[in-house]
Design a protein around this motif. Structure first.
Motif, short mmCIF file in Angstrom:
data_model
loop_
_atom_site.label_atom_id
_atom_site.label_comp_id
_atom_site.label_asym_id
_atom_site.label_seq_id
_atom_site.Cartn_x
_atom_site.Cartn_y
_atom_site.Cartn_z
N ILE A 1 0.86 -1.17 0.00
CA ILE A 1 0.00 0.00 0.00
C ILE A 1 0.90 1.23 0.00
N TRP A 2 0.66 2.14 -0.94
CA TRP A 2 1.53 3.30 -1.15
C TRP A 2 0.97 4.52 -0.42
N THR A 3 1.87 5.32 0.13
CA THR A 3 1.47 6.52 0.87
C THR A 3 2.15 7.76 0.28
N SER A 4 1.58 8.91 0.59
CA SER A 4 2.13 10.17 0.08
C SER A 4 3.13 10.79 1.04
N VAL A 5 3.20 10.27 2.26
CA VAL A 5 4.12 10.80 3.28
C VAL A 5 4.83 9.65 3.96
N ASP A 6 5.85 9.99 4.76
CA ASP A 6 6.53 8.96 5.54
C ASP A 6 6.57 9.33 7.02
N GLY A 7 5.60 10.14 7.46
CA GLY A 7 5.54 10.58 8.85
C GLY A 7 4.75 9.62 9.73
N GLY A 8 4.24 10.15 10.84
CA GLY A 8 3.57 9.32 11.84
C GLY A 8 2.31 8.63 11.35
N ARG A 9 1.60 9.25 10.39
CA ARG A 9 0.34 8.67 9.96
C ARG A 9 0.51 7.35 9.21
N VAL A 10 1.70 7.11 8.67
CA VAL A 10 1.89 5.85 7.95
C VAL A 10 1.80 4.67 8.91
N LEU A 11 2.09 4.90 10.19
CA LEU A 11 1.94 3.82 11.18
C LEU A 11 0.47 3.46 11.34
N ARG A 12 -0.39 4.47 11.28
CA ARG A 12 -1.83 4.21 11.37
C ARG A 12 -2.31 3.43 10.14
N ILE A 13 -1.72 3.73 8.99
CA ILE A 13 -2.07 3.00 7.77
C ILE A 13 -1.67 1.54 7.91
N ARG A 14 -0.48 1.30 8.46
CA ARG A 14 -0.02 -0.08 8.66
C ARG A 14 -0.95 -0.83 9.60
N GLU A 15 -1.31 -0.22 10.72
CA GLU A 15 -2.17 -0.90 11.69
C GLU A 15 -3.56 -1.15 11.13
N THR A 16 -4.07 -0.20 10.34
CA THR A 16 -5.38 -0.39 9.71
C THR A 16 -5.32 -1.53 8.70
N MET A 17 -4.24 -1.57 7.95
CA MET A 17 -4.04 -2.64 6.97
C MET A 17 -4.01 -4.01 7.65
N LYS A 18 -3.29 -4.11 8.76
CA LYS A 18 -3.19 -5.37 9.49
C LYS A 18 -4.54 -5.79 10.06
N ARG A 19 -5.30 -4.81 10.54
CA ARG A 19 -6.60 -5.12 11.14
C ARG A 19 -7.60 -5.57 10.08
N ILE A 20 -7.67 -4.84 8.97
CA ILE A 20 -8.64 -5.15 7.92
C ILE A 20 -8.35 -6.49 7.27
N LEU A 21 -7.08 -6.77 7.03
CA LEU A 21 -6.71 -8.02 6.36
C LEU A 21 -6.54 -9.19 7.33
N ALA A 22 -6.65 -8.91 8.63
CA ALA A 22 -6.60 -9.96 9.66
C ALA A 22 -5.36 -10.83 9.52
N PHE A 23 -4.21 -10.18 9.40
CA PHE A 23 -2.95 -10.92 9.32
C PHE A 23 -2.69 -11.66 10.64
N PRO A 24 -2.02 -12.80 10.59
CA PRO A 24 -1.55 -13.44 11.83
C PRO A 24 -0.63 -12.47 12.58
N PRO A 25 -0.56 -12.57 13.91
CA PRO A 25 0.20 -11.61 14.72
C PRO A 25 1.67 -11.48 14.32
N ASP A 26 2.29 -12.56 13.84
CA ASP A 26 3.72 -12.51 13.53
C ASP A 26 4.00 -12.16 12.07
N THR A 27 2.99 -11.67 11.34
CA THR A 27 3.21 -11.27 9.95
C THR A 27 4.14 -10.07 9.87
N LYS A 28 5.12 -10.14 9.01
CA LYS A 28 6.09 -9.05 8.85
C LYS A 28 5.58 -8.05 7.82
#
Length: 288
Positions: free
Chosen positions: A213-240
Motif C-alpha cells: 500500500i503506497w502513501t504520500s508521506v513517511d511521517g507518523g500517519r503511515v503507522l496508522r495506515i499499517r495498523e489499519t491494513m493489518k486489522r482489515i486483512l486480519a494478518f496473523p500476529p507474527d506477519t512481517k
C-alpha cells in the motif's frame, strides 16, 4: 511468516461495512463474480458472449421494439444519477504485463496500462467483476489501484515523498487479500489516514506474491495506515509488514537500470555485427 488462508474471512462478508451502504446496496452488486476464464485482464466479451448480447439483453431488445424517446432517456439518466453511490475519491485500475527480456531496456512507466477509472460504487463493480483474479495472471505482472490522477510510479508528485508498506504472501492467498484491500481502500476504511493513501499494488512473482500500500508521506500517519491494513486483512500476529521509502526505491532502481544499460551497451559493442562493422572500418582506413 506468510499469512495463511485460514485467518481471513470471506471478502464479501465485510464488504457492506467497507462501503457503509448496508446489506441491500452491496448485495445488489456484490453478487457478481469474477469470470473464471476471461480472455484478458479486462474482457467483457467473455461475459457478454461473442455477439455482445446476453439472452436477457436480447429479450429486452425484442420487447422494446423501438428506440426509447429522448424524454425516457432523460428520466432514466436522472434516476441513474440519483441512485448512484459516490465514493470519497475517484480511482483507477492499472495493469503491468510481463516484459520480455528480448525487448531490451524499457522505461517502467511505458509498461503500465490504464484499465478503467470510477467514482461510484456501481461503476467500481461494473469494472471489478470483469477483472481476472490475481492467481490467474502470468508471473512478473502487477495490478495497481490508485487515486485518479496519480500515476503508479515512485516519481509521481503525490508519491515521491512517501513510501510503501510491503507484505510478502505465500502462493494461493493473494486473491482474497487483494480483494479485501481493494474494498477497504475504495470504501474509505483508512479513516483520517485516507488522505495519505495513494493506492495499492499486487505483484505476482515466482514463489510469492507481494502486496503493498503506497502513501504520500513517511511521517507518523503511515503507522496508522499499517495498523489499519493489518486489522482489515486480519494478518496473523507474527506477519512481517516492511516499510520502504520511495527515495530508496528510486536509488535502487537507478543503480539497476544503469547496470542494465551498461550490460546492453557492452553486448552491442561485442556483438558479431559490431565486430564486422569495425573490421570494415579498419579495412577502409587501411586503403586510404
Amino acid at each position: 511468516m506468510s499469512p495463511s488462508t485460514t485467518s481471513v474471512a470471506s471478502p464479501t462478508t465485510g464488504a457492506s461495512s467497507a462501503f457503509g451502504l448496508g446489506s441491500g446496496a452491496f448485495a445488489k452488486f456484490g453478487a457478481a463474480k469474477t469470470p473464471k476464464t476471461p480472455g484478458g485482464v479486462l474482457d467483457f466479451g467473455s461475459v457478454m458472449g461473442s455477439s455482445g448480447k446476453t439472452p436477457v439483453l436480447e429479450k429486452q431488445l425484442k420487447d422494446l421494439g423501438s428506440r426509447p424517446s429522448k424524454a425516457s432517456l432523460t428520466e432514466s439518466s436522472k434516476a441513474s444519477v440519483t441512485s448512484a453511490h459516490p465514493l470519497r475519491d475517484s480511482w483507477a485500475f492499472w495493469y503491468r504485463p510481463p516484459i520480455s527480456k528480448s525487448n531490451g531496456f524499457v522505461e517502467y512507466e511505458k509498461t503500465l496500462h490504464a484499465i478503467a477509472s470510477f467514482d461510484t460504487v456501481e461503476d467500481f463493480f461494473s469494472v471489478y467483476q470483469h477483472l481476472k483474479r490475481p492467481s490467474t495472471l502470468p508471473l512478473v505482472s502487477d495490478y495497481h489501484i490508485f487515486k485518479k490522477g496519480i500515476r503508479p510510479v515512485w516519481e509521481d508528485d503525490e508519491n515521491k515523498k512517501g513510501g510503501k508498506w510491503i507484505v510478502r504472501l505465500k502462493k494461493g492467498v493473494a486473491d482474497r487479500y487483494w480483494e479485501d484491500l481493494v474494498y477497504a481502500i475504495v470504501g474509505d476504511q483508512f479513516a483520517e489516514a485516507s488522505e495519505e493513501v495513494c493506492g495499492a499494488v499486487l505483484s505476482v512473482r515466482n514463489g510469492e506474491d507481494i502486496l503493498s500500500i503506497w502513501t504520500s508521506v513517511d511521517g507518523g500517519r503511515v503507522l496508522r495506515i499499517r495498523e489499519t491494513m493489518k486489522r482489515i486483512l486480519a494478518f496473523p500476529p507474527d506477519t512481517k509488514v516492511e516499510w520502504k521509502s520511495h527515495d530508496s526505491s528510486i536509488q535502487q532502481r537507478t543503480a539497476i537500470d544503469d547496470a542494465r544499460k551498461d550490460k546492453a551497451n557492452q553486448h552491442n559493442h561485442n556483438s558479431p555485427t559490431t565486430a564486422r562493422n569495425l573490421n570494415k572500418e579498419n579495412d577502409h582506413s587501411d586503403k586510404k
